[in-house]
Design a protein around this motif. Structure first.
Motif: not given
Ligand SMILES: O=c1[nH]cc([C@@H]2O[C@H](COP(=O)(O)OP(=O)(O)OP(=O)(O)O)[C@@H](O)[C@H]2O)c(=O)[nH]1
Length: 609
Positions: A121-124, A148-151
């Protein structure tokens, strides 16, 4: 009263949040920020393919959202707000960018892609400072992104539809809300949780410190250790509220990426000129090698092994265990505390969680082998960086290619380093694309089989062959979980340039191609392509050399390593794609894992014309 004084710096400004997202509003107001909300009218329709990486797309969208609001407000009453904040959150999986679903079917498509897999998940974020100059709106844009990495767990169709029917997915990137019902879908999160929710508050505060960092008495406190600069966090400013910054000052970039509120130069009354902003980031860079060397030394002396499971130990006790001087050990331990690797309590020193997990020499995710290799090998190579810069790639080693098989010790050290790295990324590599159509895979140069294990674990129908040099395979037994490989994994000795390649539907080249010059890469891909049947695949995982300056910092270590190494060369993602296409692989899908550190390409062998 804002908890963080950097938030306080914005309290006297007119701040606008250019977002309709209720989550962003809540995160920022709970942090104590005062702002108006003016949702942006910018349409999120930028051409994704024109960006070098997903985060670049998110940052540009965030910027455009904020600029649109700034321009509209300025046009309306010729008075722009002081600061406009824009943000854009996206999800990436298998090389695709997912935004908010347009309908339930779209939500189902997204959630099915995420099901049982890891995604990013990227937030710019864009922080835009505005002012009016000569009757025109003038803007100063500061941008950043957070990943952030999410599984997700493996979820049944029934559960997916139940979740979709709850209505929650519809206004959320990737079709889920981690802060609510969607939290139940998530197996783990690595990184900033609020970043997934829509706003990376921690990174935002750090950026504000860069922007508003006031020179002054704070400088004195920051140089705590003469060798290792204290870690710079926004909490560091907690006792300097109201000090030093000039609320009216313009914002300009400083050295080392640090921006500082403009100093006024000589005061109007002729008083002494204020000193330039203290270049803490730059000094940190200058001293950075000392921090690495402290970490290397502590690893080599097995400090983190000694402090792993035990109660805290005093410096003298550690010194006794590692057979070193008490004074020297004390200094080293304090340095490790300053670096966040150890904790110091009244009872003595003990490991932080990260040190126990990654720096002790045993344990599934140990990077001890990698550290030792860097200390014994890479460190020396980097002392010749100047030669590599002057004379070009591969010159630093003077043509001397290290033969990992030259001694058992070197081979084992190399294997430990590779194993540590592979264990960290193997699951991410195995799950970045759906590989379930392949029933057999061959990992060329697969070393200890770390990736092979993840492939076999992830795809229950798949048999995996690890193909590597006999000298390497001689040592694989000690790297197998439980001391022996799974039934679906076999190790076949051979040289991929000379020997017949094992038959497989999918060939894997993980961290192999960068090590070879173009003629040998063509030779290898030519052999592989000749062996691969139409419909079969090739999966390449590589650190790439990115020409995008915004990405340069994140892959700086990889780019320089590729310059000093004795052979091979760095290539961009586009070059790897070209190579695959030249050798008959089509429909190349790309993805990035581990925060963009590793680029993945999956190509399908086309039928020969
Ligand atoms: O786990 C969660 N993931 C994402 C969200 C919310 O998703 C949206 C992302 O969309 P975008 O960045 O385009 O923002 P918008 O809502 O459209 O508002 P803008 O006006 O800023 O464009 C965002 O709201 C996240 O909060 C979530 O809630 N949980």
């Amino acid at each position: 009263m804002a908890l963080s004084p950097v938030i306080g710096k914005l309290l006297h400004k007119r701040v606008v949040l250019a977002s309709a997202s209720p989550r962003r509003r809540e995160i920022l107001s709970q942090a104590g920020l005062r702002f108006e909300v003016v949702p942006s009218r910018f349409k999120e329709t930028l051409d994704k393919a024109s960006f070098p990486a997903p985060y670049a797309y998110a940052m540009e969208t965030a910027k455009q959202k904020a600029l649109e609001v700034a321009a509209r407000m300025y046009q309306k009453d010729l008075r722009a707000p002081d600061v406009v904040i824009g943000a854009d959150t996206i999800v990436t999986v298998g090389g695709l960018i997912l935004e908010k679903p347009v309908d339930k079917q779209d939500a189902y498509r997204m959630l099915s892609m995420l099901n049982g897999k890891e995604h990013s998940v990227f937030t710019g974020v864009a922080i835009i400072h505005c002012c009016s100059k000569g009757g025109q709106l003038d803007t100063d844009v500061c941008q950043f992104h957070e990943e952030t990495t999410v599984r997700f767990s493996r979820l049944s169709e029934e559960l997916l539809w139940e979740y979709i029917d709850s209505g929650e997915p519809m206004d959320k990137a990737g079709g889920y809300g981690i802060q609510a019902l969607g939290g139940m879908l998530v197996e783990y999160v690595h990184g900033d949780f609020l970043n997934v929710v829509g706003f990376p508050l921690n990174h935002f505060c750090k950026k504000l410190v860069e922007l508003y960092y006031p020179p002054g008495r704070h400088d004195v406190r920051r140089v705590k250790h003469d060798s290792i600069p204290a870690v710079d966090t926004f909490e560091d400013l907690s006792d300097v509220e109201g000090g030093g910054s000039d609320p009216a000052g313009g914002i300009k970039g400083g050295p080392g990426g640090q921006a500082a509120v403009g100093t006024r130069g000589a005061e109007a009354n002729g008083a002494v000129e204020s000193p330039p902003p203290f270049p803490a980031d730059l000094l940190g860079l200058i001293d950075g090698f000392k921090a690495s060397k402290a970490l290397f030394t502590a690893c080599k002396l097995k400090v983190f092994d000694v402090l792993k499971d035990e109660a805290p130990l005093k410096a003298a006790e550690v010194a006794g265990r590692i057979d070193a001087s008490v004074c020297g050990t004390g200094r080293l331990l304090d340095a490790c505390v300053a670096l966040g690797l150890l904790e110091k309590t009244d009872g003595g020193y003990r490991n932080t969680e990260v040190a126990s997990r990654h720096l002790a020499s045993d344990g599934e995710y140990s990077l001890h082998g990698l550290v030792t290799r860097h200390d014994d090998h890479t460190w020396e190579l980097f002392t010749r960086l100047e030669v590599a810069v002057r004379q070009g790639p591969n010159a630093a080693a003077g043509g001397k290619v290290e033969d990992p098989a030259q001694s058992q010790q070197t081979t084992l050290q190399f294997m430990r380093a590779m194993h540590g790295l592979s264990k960290l990324t193997a699951r991410r590599v195995a799950t970045a694309f759906d590989l379930s159509r392949f029933t057999s895979a061959c990992d060329l140069g697969g070393c200890t089989g770390a990736l092979a294990h993840e492939l076999a674990h992830e795809y229950p129908r798949m048999r995996v062959t690890v193909f590597d040099l006999p000298d390497v395979l001689e040592h694989v037994a000690c790297f197998q979980p439980g001391g022996r490989p799974s039934e679906r994994i076999s190790f076949v000795p051979g040289d991929f340039f000379k020997d017949s390649l094992p038959e497989a539907e999918l060939y894997v080249l993980s961290r192999i191609l960068h090590d070879w010059p173009d003629d040998q890469v063509h030779a290898l891909l030519g052999r592989l392509s000749g062996r691969c049947k139409p419909g079969g695949g090739v999966l390449v995982a590589e650190e790439t050399v990115d020409e995008d300056p915004a990405a340069a910092r994140s892959n700086l270590a990889a780019a320089l390593s590729l310059l000093v190494r004795p052979r091979g060369r760095g290539r961009s993602g586009a070059e790897y794609r070209d190579l695959l296409e030249q050798h008959g692989f089509r429909d190349v899908q790309v993805a990035a894992v581990a925060g963009g550190a590793l680029h993945l390409l999956l190509g399908t062998r086309a039928s020969p014309p």
